[in-house]
Design a protein around this motif. Sequence first.
Motif, short mmCIF file in Angstrom:
data_model
loop_
_atom_site.label_atom_id
_atom_site.label_comp_id
_atom_site.label_asym_id
_atom_site.label_seq_id
_atom_site.Cartn_x
_atom_site.Cartn_y
_atom_site.Cartn_z
N ALA A 42 0.82 -1.21 0.00
CA ALA A 42 0.00 0.00 0.00
C ALA A 42 0.86 1.26 0.00
O ALA A 42 0.49 2.26 -0.61
CB ALA A 42 -0.93 0.00 1.21
N ASP A 43 2.01 1.21 0.66
CA ASP A 43 2.92 2.36 0.73
C ASP A 43 3.77 2.51 -0.53
O ASP A 43 4.55 3.46 -0.63
CB ASP A 43 3.85 2.25 1.94
CG ASP A 43 3.12 2.43 3.26
OD1 ASP A 43 1.98 2.94 3.26
OD2 ASP A 43 3.70 2.05 4.29
N GLY A 44 3.67 1.56 -1.45
CA GLY A 44 4.45 1.64 -2.68
C GLY A 44 5.90 1.26 -2.51
O GLY A 44 6.73 1.58 -3.35
N GLN A 45 6.23 0.55 -1.45
CA GLN A 45 7.61 0.10 -1.23
C GLN A 45 7.95 -1.10 -2.09
O GLN A 45 9.10 -1.28 -2.50
CB GLN A 45 7.83 -0.26 0.24
CG GLN A 45 7.68 0.89 1.19
CD GLN A 45 7.81 0.43 2.63
OE1 GLN A 45 8.38 -0.62 2.93
NE2 GLN A 45 7.27 1.21 3.54
N ILE A 46 6.95 -1.95 -2.34
CA ILE A 46 7.17 -3.16 -3.13
C ILE A 46 6.12 -3.24 -4.23
O ILE A 46 5.07 -2.59 -4.15
CB ILE A 46 7.12 -4.44 -2.26
CG1 ILE A 46 5.74 -4.61 -1.61
CG2 ILE A 46 8.23 -4.44 -1.22
CD1 ILE A 46 5.57 -5.91 -0.86
N GLY A 47 6.43 -4.02 -5.24
CA GLY A 47 5.48 -4.19 -6.34
C GLY A 47 5.82 -5.40 -7.18
O GLY A 47 6.84 -6.06 -6.97
N GLU A 48 4.95 -5.67 -8.13
CA GLU A 48 5.12 -6.81 -9.02
C GLU A 48 6.09 -6.48 -10.14
O GLU A 48 6.10 -5.38 -10.67
CB GLU A 48 3.77 -7.22 -9.62
CG GLU A 48 2.75 -7.70 -8.60
CD GLU A 48 3.15 -8.98 -7.88
OE1 GLU A 48 4.05 -9.71 -8.35
OE2 GLU A 48 2.56 -9.25 -6.82
N GLN A 49 6.90 -7.47 -10.49
CA GLN A 49 7.86 -7.33 -11.58
C GLN A 49 7.44 -8.22 -12.75
O GLN A 49 6.77 -9.24 -12.54
CB GLN A 49 9.26 -7.75 -11.12
CG GLN A 49 9.80 -6.93 -9.99
CD GLN A 49 11.17 -7.38 -9.54
OE1 GLN A 49 12.01 -6.56 -9.27
NE2 GLN A 49 11.42 -8.68 -9.46
N PRO A 50 7.87 -7.90 -13.97
CA PRO A 50 7.52 -8.74 -15.13
C PRO A 50 8.05 -10.17 -15.04
O PRO A 50 7.50 -11.06 -15.68
CB PRO A 50 8.18 -8.01 -16.31
CG PRO A 50 8.35 -6.62 -15.86
CD PRO A 50 8.57 -6.69 -14.37
N LYS A 106 -3.95 -3.31 -8.38
CA LYS A 106 -5.07 -2.38 -8.16
C LYS A 106 -4.55 -0.94 -8.21
O LYS A 106 -3.36 -0.71 -7.98
CB LYS A 106 -5.71 -2.67 -6.81
CG LYS A 106 -6.35 -4.06 -6.76
CD LYS A 106 -6.95 -4.32 -5.42
CE LYS A 106 -7.67 -5.63 -5.31
NZ LYS A 106 -7.30 -6.70 -6.16
N PRO A 107 -5.42 0.01 -8.51
CA PRO A 107 -4.98 1.41 -8.51
C PRO A 107 -4.26 1.77 -7.21
O PRO A 107 -4.70 1.41 -6.12
CB PRO A 107 -6.29 2.19 -8.68
CG PRO A 107 -7.15 1.25 -9.47
CD PRO A 107 -6.83 -0.12 -8.92
N GLY A 108 -3.13 2.45 -7.37
CA GLY A 108 -2.31 2.84 -6.23
C GLY A 108 -1.15 1.89 -5.97
O GLY A 108 -0.21 2.25 -5.27
N GLU A 109 -1.20 0.68 -6.52
CA GLU A 109 -0.12 -0.29 -6.31
C GLU A 109 0.98 -0.09 -7.35
O GLU A 109 0.74 0.35 -8.46
CB GLU A 109 -0.65 -1.72 -6.38
CG GLU A 109 -1.60 -2.05 -5.25
CD GLU A 109 -2.12 -3.47 -5.29
OE1 GLU A 109 -2.49 -3.97 -4.22
OE2 GLU A 109 -2.17 -4.08 -6.38
N LYS A 119 6.06 2.00 -11.95
CA LYS A 119 4.85 2.77 -12.23
C LYS A 119 3.86 2.55 -11.09
O LYS A 119 3.86 1.51 -10.44
CB LYS A 119 4.20 2.30 -13.54
CG LYS A 119 5.12 2.29 -14.72
CD LYS A 119 4.86 3.47 -15.56
CE LYS A 119 5.70 3.41 -16.83
NZ LYS A 119 6.16 4.68 -17.25
N THR A 120 3.00 3.53 -10.89
CA THR A 120 1.90 3.38 -9.95
C THR A 120 0.66 3.16 -10.78
O THR A 120 0.34 3.96 -11.67
CB THR A 120 1.74 4.65 -9.08
OG1 THR A 120 2.97 4.87 -8.38
CG2 THR A 120 0.61 4.48 -8.08
N ARG A 121 -0.03 2.08 -10.49
CA ARG A 121 -1.22 1.74 -11.26
C ARG A 121 -2.29 2.81 -11.05
O ARG A 121 -2.55 3.23 -9.93
CB ARG A 121 -1.74 0.37 -10.81
CG ARG A 121 -3.03 -0.09 -11.43
CD ARG A 121 -2.80 -0.62 -12.85
NE ARG A 121 -4.05 -0.94 -13.51
CZ ARG A 121 -4.62 -2.14 -13.54
NH1 ARG A 121 -4.04 -3.16 -12.95
NH2 ARG A 121 -5.75 -2.33 -14.17
N ASP A 122 -2.89 3.24 -12.14
CA ASP A 122 -4.03 4.16 -12.06
C ASP A 122 -5.24 3.40 -12.58
O ASP A 122 -5.25 2.18 -12.57
CB ASP A 122 -3.74 5.45 -12.82
CG ASP A 122 -3.41 5.23 -14.29
OD1 ASP A 122 -3.72 4.14 -14.84
OD2 ASP A 122 -2.84 6.14 -14.91
#
Length: 133
Positions: A42-50, A106-109, A119-122
């Motif tokens: 939620a804080d944008g510290q981690i995310g999905e990679q290809p 989801k938006p924001g992730e 990128k941050t999903r919108d």
Amino acid sequence: MRLKHWKPTGLALAAIVTTAAVAFAVPSAMAQRDPAYAAARADGQIGEQPDGYLGFASSPTPAIRALVQDLNIKRKAAYTERAQATGSTVEQFAFTSGCNLIAQTKPGEKYQAPDGSWKTRDGSPPVRDSRCP
């Protein structure tokens, strides 16, 4: 990396996509129950990679680093098992899973675009690799 020219087709693609969804039922559900994982996402510290694994969109704390490493180990184990069942390689299965996981953000992730930028999903579809199903 060999995936540069790999493009899934026909039955192999269907098998990989179907089993990718199954492979994440348990690890994803377990991760989502962890408040540290949910907060870092939620804080944008981690995310999905290809490549199908979680990555760091910003400098992680040691606890978040350990959490992501543990989840990525579990993902690799699931990819290995499912790749053997579908007759694909671990890398091929992980890539297809990465496509699906990025699509499910989801938006924001955060997610990593094919060019390596975070990128941050919108509200629009995420930018994904052209080889994604």
